[in-house]
Design an enzyme around this catalytic site. Structure first.
Site, short mmCIF file in Angstrom:
data_model
loop_
_atom_site.label_atom_id
_atom_site.label_comp_id
_atom_site.label_asym_id
_atom_site.label_seq_id
_atom_site.Cartn_x
_atom_site.Cartn_y
_atom_site.Cartn_z
N ASN A 7 0.87 -1.17 0.07
CA ASN A 7 0.02 -0.03 -0.04
C ASN A 7 0.96 1.35 -0.09
O ASN A 7 1.80 1.70 0.80
CB ASN A 7 -0.93 -0.01 1.24
CG ASN A 7 -1.80 1.17 1.25
OD1 ASN A 7 -1.31 2.26 1.25
ND2 ASN A 7 -3.11 0.87 1.82
N HIS A 10 1.03 6.23 2.22
CA HIS A 10 1.78 7.13 3.03
C HIS A 10 3.04 7.67 2.10
O HIS A 10 3.59 8.54 2.73
CB HIS A 10 2.00 6.42 4.18
CG HIS A 10 0.82 5.95 5.19
ND1 HIS A 10 0.07 7.40 5.35
CD2 HIS A 10 0.25 5.14 5.34
CE1 HIS A 10 -1.10 6.58 5.75
NE2 HIS A 10 -0.89 5.49 5.93
N HIS A 43 -5.57 3.79 -1.66
CA HIS A 43 -7.01 4.22 -1.16
C HIS A 43 -7.00 5.64 -1.53
O HIS A 43 -6.59 6.62 -1.11
CB HIS A 43 -6.74 4.10 0.42
CG HIS A 43 -8.06 4.43 0.97
ND1 HIS A 43 -8.37 4.36 2.40
CD2 HIS A 43 -9.34 4.77 0.52
CE1 HIS A 43 -9.47 4.38 2.58
NE2 HIS A 43 -10.29 4.89 1.45
N ARG A 45 -9.19 8.66 -0.91
CA ARG A 45 -10.27 8.89 0.08
C ARG A 45 -11.06 9.97 -0.46
O ARG A 45 -10.42 10.81 -1.11
CB ARG A 45 -9.38 9.14 1.39
CG ARG A 45 -8.88 7.94 2.08
CD ARG A 45 -8.07 8.16 3.42
NE ARG A 45 -9.17 8.44 4.40
CZ ARG A 45 -9.59 7.75 5.53
NH1 ARG A 45 -8.75 6.67 5.48
NH2 ARG A 45 -10.46 7.92 6.28
N ARG A 49 -6.56 12.92 1.29
CA ARG A 49 -5.69 13.34 1.85
C ARG A 49 -4.26 12.91 1.77
O ARG A 49 -3.15 13.31 1.88
CB ARG A 49 -5.90 12.98 3.54
CG ARG A 49 -5.86 11.69 3.71
CD ARG A 49 -5.99 11.13 5.27
NE ARG A 49 -7.36 11.36 5.70
CZ ARG A 49 -7.91 10.78 6.68
NH1 ARG A 49 -6.99 10.05 7.47
NH2 ARG A 49 -9.01 11.23 7.21
N GLU A 70 -8.38 0.62 -2.99
CA GLU A 70 -9.03 0.56 -2.01
C GLU A 70 -10.05 1.80 -1.87
O GLU A 70 -9.53 3.18 -1.91
CB GLU A 70 -8.04 0.63 -0.82
CG GLU A 70 -8.49 0.19 0.54
CD GLU A 70 -7.43 0.52 1.55
OE1 GLU A 70 -6.37 0.02 1.37
OE2 GLU A 70 -7.81 0.98 2.70
N THR A 101 -8.06 3.52 8.65
CA THR A 101 -9.47 2.79 8.47
C THR A 101 -9.52 2.19 9.81
O THR A 101 -8.50 1.15 10.17
CB THR A 101 -9.39 1.70 7.37
OG1 THR A 101 -8.90 2.36 6.17
CG2 THR A 101 -10.74 1.26 7.13
N GLU A 151 -11.35 -9.12 2.90
CA GLU A 151 -9.90 -8.94 3.62
C GLU A 151 -10.28 -8.80 4.91
O GLU A 151 -11.03 -7.87 5.53
CB GLU A 151 -9.39 -7.49 3.02
CG GLU A 151 -7.77 -7.35 3.66
CD GLU A 151 -7.36 -6.22 3.14
OE1 GLU A 151 -7.41 -5.87 1.65
OE2 GLU A 151 -6.57 -5.39 3.80
N HIS A 190 -3.63 -4.59 7.55
CA HIS A 190 -3.70 -3.51 8.64
C HIS A 190 -2.95 -3.50 9.72
O HIS A 190 -3.20 -4.52 10.51
CB HIS A 190 -5.31 -3.20 8.97
CG HIS A 190 -5.43 -1.70 9.25
ND1 HIS A 190 -5.16 -0.99 10.39
CD2 HIS A 190 -5.89 -0.75 8.44
CE1 HIS A 190 -5.19 0.09 10.35
NE2 HIS A 190 -5.85 0.50 9.10
N1 PXP Z 1 -5.69 -3.00 3.94
C1 PXP Z 1 -6.77 -1.96 4.27
C2 PXP Z 1 -8.22 -2.13 3.94
C3 PXP Z 1 -6.71 -0.84 4.77
O1 PXP Z 1 -7.41 0.05 4.67
C4 PXP Z 1 -5.34 -0.41 5.00
C5 PXP Z 1 -4.70 0.83 5.48
O2 PXP Z 1 -4.89 1.75 4.33
C6 PXP Z 1 -4.28 -1.59 4.95
C7 PXP Z 1 -4.68 -2.87 4.49
C8 PXP Z 1 -2.72 -1.31 5.29
O3 PXP Z 1 -2.59 -0.83 6.68
P1 PXP Z 1 -1.26 -0.40 7.04
O4 PXP Z 1 -0.83 0.55 6.41
O5 PXP Z 1 -1.57 -0.27 8.44
O6 PXP Z 1 -0.27 -1.46 6.50
#
Ligand code: PXP
Length: 244
Positions: A7, A10, A43, A45, A49, A70, A101, A151, A190
């Site tokens: 992902n 960030h 994602h 949003r 952001r 996402e 999330t 998921e 997550h």
């Molecule tokens: N899966 C989903 C559905 C999420 O919302 C997120 C956070 O955006 C992640 C995985 C990844 O989480 P993390 O950034 O804590 O690894």
């Protein structure tokens, strides 16, 4: 063993902190793919952001693996997904005040909206996944709305310590088993990091792990290649946790 989807949100968070063009999340994603990511997750949003609309278009055009989009059920975002035609969509709840999330989608409560949206996403060829807490009623509800994947939200496991961590792992294991028995395919993610990922990677039936924050954070010290390849080895069970 599951596959690693990275992902990249960030990387975009850092860029948006100064509304700059660096660091470029697309270049980072291409490096992540070379280092062992088999899919890229982003994602979009509703508050924009981190990831921006142009990022989604560029990811779809430029990445070599798979785009997992996402997103919430907001009509504006659903319309973007339908135009973009990502390989996969993960539907998540979204709350403007949250830092990330927080919980899984309440598939029972969102039944009607999901019944309207899921078939439209399937029609454009996307694999549809619902991000849920590892509870049996959510698994069963996911089946009823026609999703192919769930998921499982690993956030409670990631935050827990001691005996509670073991209970959360068991909860995830049971939910994965139930989903598999119902004919659903299973992903998880997550809050996973270099220290806590191994037991999740070893869970039966889990096909993909979505991991973002820990990899992006480590890459600040070690670079994207090391951060992704080390996590990919952990996910494949080929290495032990090491701090950056
Ligand atoms: N899966 C989903 C559905 C999420 O919302 C997120 C956070 O955006 C992640 C995985 C990844 O989480 P993390 O950034 O804590 O690894």
């Amino acid at each position: 063993m599951p596959k690693l989807h990275v992902n990249i949100d960030h990387v975009a968070t850092l860029r948006q902190a100064r509304r700059e063009v660096i660091p470029d999340p697309i270049e980072w994603a291409l490096r992540a793919e070379k280092a062992g990511a088999v899919g890229i997750t982003a994602h979009l949003r509703t508050d924009r952001r981190h990831i921006q609309d142009a990022d989604i278009k560029a990811l779809k055009r430029r990445i070599k693996t798979r785009l997992n989009f996402e997103m919430s059920l907001a009509p504006e975002i659903v319309a973007i997904a339908l135009r973009t035609k990502p390989h996969a969509v993960c539907l998540v709840p979204e709350n403007r005040a949250e830092v990330t999330t927080e919980g899984g989608l309440d598939v029972v409560k969102e039944h009607m909206r999901l019944l309207a949206v899921v078939p439209r996403l399937i029609k454009i060829g996307a694999e549809v996944s619902l991000f849920i807490d590892p509870d049996h009623e959510q698994v069963e509800a996911a089946l009823e709305v026609g999703a192919e994947f769930v998921e499982l939200h690993t956030g409670s496991y990631a935050r827990a310590t001691g005996a509670k961590k073991k209970r959360e792992l068991l909860r995830l294991q049971r939910a994965a088993k139930l989903a598999h028995e119902c004919g659903l395919r299973v992903n998880a993610g997550h809050g996973l990091d270099y220290e806590n990922v191994a037991p999740i990677a070893a869970l039966p039936h889990v096909e993909e792990l979505n991991i973002g924050f820990a990899i992006v954070a480590r890459s600040v010290f070690t670079g994207v290649d090391e951060a992704v390849s080390t996590m990919a080895k952990l996910v494949r069970g080929r290495s032990k946790a090491r701090s950056a």
